[in-house]
Write a protein that holds these residues in place. Structure first.
Motif, PDB file in Angstrom:
ATOM      1  N   THR A   1       0.865  -1.195   0.016  1.00 15.23           N
ATOM      2  CA  THR A   1       0.003   0.443  -0.152  1.00 15.23           C
ATOM      3  C   THR A   1       0.860   1.269   0.050  1.00 15.23           C
ATOM      4  OG1 THR A   1      -1.779  -1.414   1.279  1.00 15.23           O
ATOM      5  CG2 THR A   1      -1.788   1.343   1.178  1.00 15.23           C
ATOM      6  N   LEU A   2       1.923   1.134   0.826  1.00 10.77           N
ATOM      7  CA  LEU A   2       2.856   2.652   0.930  1.00 10.77           C
ATOM      8  C   LEU A   2       3.728   2.579  -0.410  1.00 10.77           C
ATOM      9  CD1 LEU A   2       3.907   2.077   4.707  1.00 10.77           C
ATOM     10  CD2 LEU A   2       2.141   3.819   3.732  1.00 10.77           C
ATOM     11  N   HIS A   3       4.037   1.539  -0.816  1.00  9.75           N
ATOM     12  CA  HIS A   3       4.778   1.525  -2.039  1.00  9.75           C
ATOM     13  C   HIS A   3       3.836   2.089  -3.214  1.00  9.75           C
ATOM     14  CE1 HIS A   3       6.423   0.018  -6.198  1.00  9.75           C
ATOM     15  NE2 HIS A   3       7.686   0.261  -5.429  1.00  9.75           N
TER      16      HIS A   3
ATOM     17  N   PRO B   1       9.254   3.558  -4.481  1.00  8.78           N
ATOM     18  CA  PRO B   1      10.127   2.622  -3.649  1.00  8.78           C
ATOM     19  C   PRO B   1      10.363   3.078  -2.310  1.00  8.78           C
ATOM     20  CG  PRO B   1      10.934   3.224  -6.242  1.00  8.78           C
ATOM     21  CD  PRO B   1       9.811   3.907  -5.638  1.00  8.78           C
ATOM     22  N   LEU B   2      10.526   2.262  -1.484  1.00  7.65           N
ATOM     23  CA  LEU B   2      10.649   2.434  -0.073  1.00  7.65           C
ATOM     24  C   LEU B   2      11.795   1.963   0.432  1.00  7.65           C
ATOM     25  CD1 LEU B   2       7.003   0.957   0.934  1.00  7.65           C
ATOM     26  CD2 LEU B   2       7.660   3.440   0.534  1.00  7.65           C
ATOM     27  N   LEU B   3      12.408   2.325   1.592  1.00  6.85           N
ATOM     28  CA  LEU B   3      13.421   1.660   2.402  1.00  6.85           C
ATOM     29  C   LEU B   3      12.755   1.730   4.046  1.00  6.85           C
ATOM     30  CD1 LEU B   3      15.406   3.652   4.131  1.00  6.85           C
ATOM     31  CD2 LEU B   3      16.266   4.066   2.016  1.00  6.85           C
ATOM     32  N   PHE B   4      13.599   0.759   4.698  1.00 11.69           N
ATOM     33  CA  PHE B   4      13.270   0.868   6.087  1.00 11.69           C
ATOM     34  C   PHE B   4      14.906   0.811   6.783  1.00 11.69           C
ATOM     35  CE2 PHE B   4       9.663  -1.644   4.796  1.00 11.69           C
ATOM     36  CZ  PHE B   4       8.748  -1.337   5.554  1.00 11.69           C
TER      37      PHE B   4
ATOM     38  N   PRO C   1      10.995   0.150  13.337  1.00 15.75           N
ATOM     39  CA  PRO C   1      11.381   0.216  12.264  1.00 15.75           C
ATOM     40  C   PRO C   1      10.726   1.391  11.415  1.00 15.75           C
ATOM     41  CG  PRO C   1       9.886  -1.512  12.642  1.00 15.75           C
ATOM     42  CD  PRO C   1      10.104  -1.170  13.953  1.00 15.75           C
ATOM     43  N   MET C   2      11.508   2.237  10.880  1.00 14.89           N
ATOM     44  CA  MET C   2      10.853   3.393  10.081  1.00 14.89           C
ATOM     45  C   MET C   2      11.062   2.924   8.791  1.00 14.89           C
ATOM     46  SD  MET C   2      10.605   5.573  12.736  1.00 14.89           S
ATOM     47  CE  MET C   2      10.646   7.359  12.172  1.00 14.89           C
ATOM     48  N   CYS C   3       9.747   3.616   8.178  1.00 16.03           N
ATOM     49  CA  CYS C   3       9.598   3.162   6.435  1.00 16.03           C
ATOM     50  C   CYS C   3       9.851   4.715   5.863  1.00 16.03           C
ATOM     51  CB  CYS C   3       8.259   2.468   6.300  1.00 16.03           C
ATOM     52  SG  CYS C   3       7.998   2.497   4.708  1.00 16.03           S
TER      53      CYS C   3
ATOM     54  N   SER D   1       7.747   7.982   9.817  1.00 16.42           N
ATOM     55  CA  SER D   1       7.587   6.841   9.238  1.00 16.42           C
ATOM     56  C   SER D   1       6.254   6.874   8.273  1.00 16.42           C
ATOM     57  CB  SER D   1       7.663   5.673  10.194  1.00 16.42           C
ATOM     58  OG  SER D   1       7.526   4.429   9.240  1.00 16.42           O
ATOM     59  N   LEU D   2       6.383   6.327   7.151  1.00 13.85           N
ATOM     60  CA  LEU D   2       5.302   6.641   6.200  1.00 13.85           C
ATOM     61  C   LEU D   2       4.080   5.671   6.639  1.00 13.85           C
ATOM     62  CD1 LEU D   2       7.071   6.064   2.804  1.00 13.85           C
ATOM     63  CD2 LEU D   2       6.310   8.100   3.910  1.00 13.85           C
TER      64      LEU D   2
END
Length: 125
Positions: free
Chosen positions: A20-22, A27-30, A42-44, A95-96
Motif C-alpha cells: 500500500t505504501l509503495h 520505492p521504499l526503504l526501512f 522500524p521506520m519506513c 515513518s510513512l
C-alpha cells in the motif's frame, strides 16, 4: 548445507502495508536505528527521503524494500532474525505508516546454532 536463513522477514500484514505504501510513495526503504522514541521502531521511508549511513548494515529486503540497521543495533541483534509485523497504533512521526492507524513492529527469534554458523560462514555476522 542449506541456504542461509534471512536476517529479516515480514508477516503478511506487514507485506500488505508495504505494498500500500509503495503504491502511494514509490520505492521504499526501512531503517532500524535504536534508541528511544521513534528510533526504537522500524521506520519506513520513500527512497531518497532518508540517507543511509556508511556503516549501516543491510539485513535484506522485505516486500522489495531494503532493510537497514544501525551498527550498534546489529551488534546487539546479530543472533536474531528480525520479523517485521504490523500492530494497531500510531506509526513513527516520520515513518510513512503514520496516520494509517497501524505501526510497524519488530518481533524476533534467536537463530539456531546451525543457522548462525551459516550466516557466519557467509560473512553476514
Amino acid at each position: 548445507m542449506s541456504a542461509q536463513p534471512p536476517q529479516v522477514t515480514a508477516t503478511l500484514a506487514a507485506l500488505q502495508l508495504i505494498e500500500t505504501l509503495h503504491a502511494r510513495h514509490g520505492p521504499l526503504l526501512f531503517h532500524q536505528s535504536g534508541g528511544c522514541c521513534d528510533g526504537s521502531s522500524p521506520m519506513c521511508f520513500a527512497q531518497g527521503d532518508f540517507i543511509v549511513g556508511d556503516r549501516d548494515v543491510q539485513l535484506g529486503e522485505i516486500g522489495g524494500a531494503p532493510f537497514y540497521i544501525s551498527p550498534s543495533q546489529f551488534a546487539y541483534w546479530k543472533h536474531t532474525q528480525l520479523i517485521i509485523d504490523v500492530v494497531p497504533g500510531r506509526g513513527g512521526m516520520f515513518s510513512l505508516e503514520n496516520g494509517e492507524g497501524v505501526r510497524f513492529l519488530v518481533r524476533s527469534r534467536l537463530f539456531s546454532d546451525d543457522e548462525f554458523a551459516q550466516l557466519k560462514d557467509a560473512g553476514k555476522v
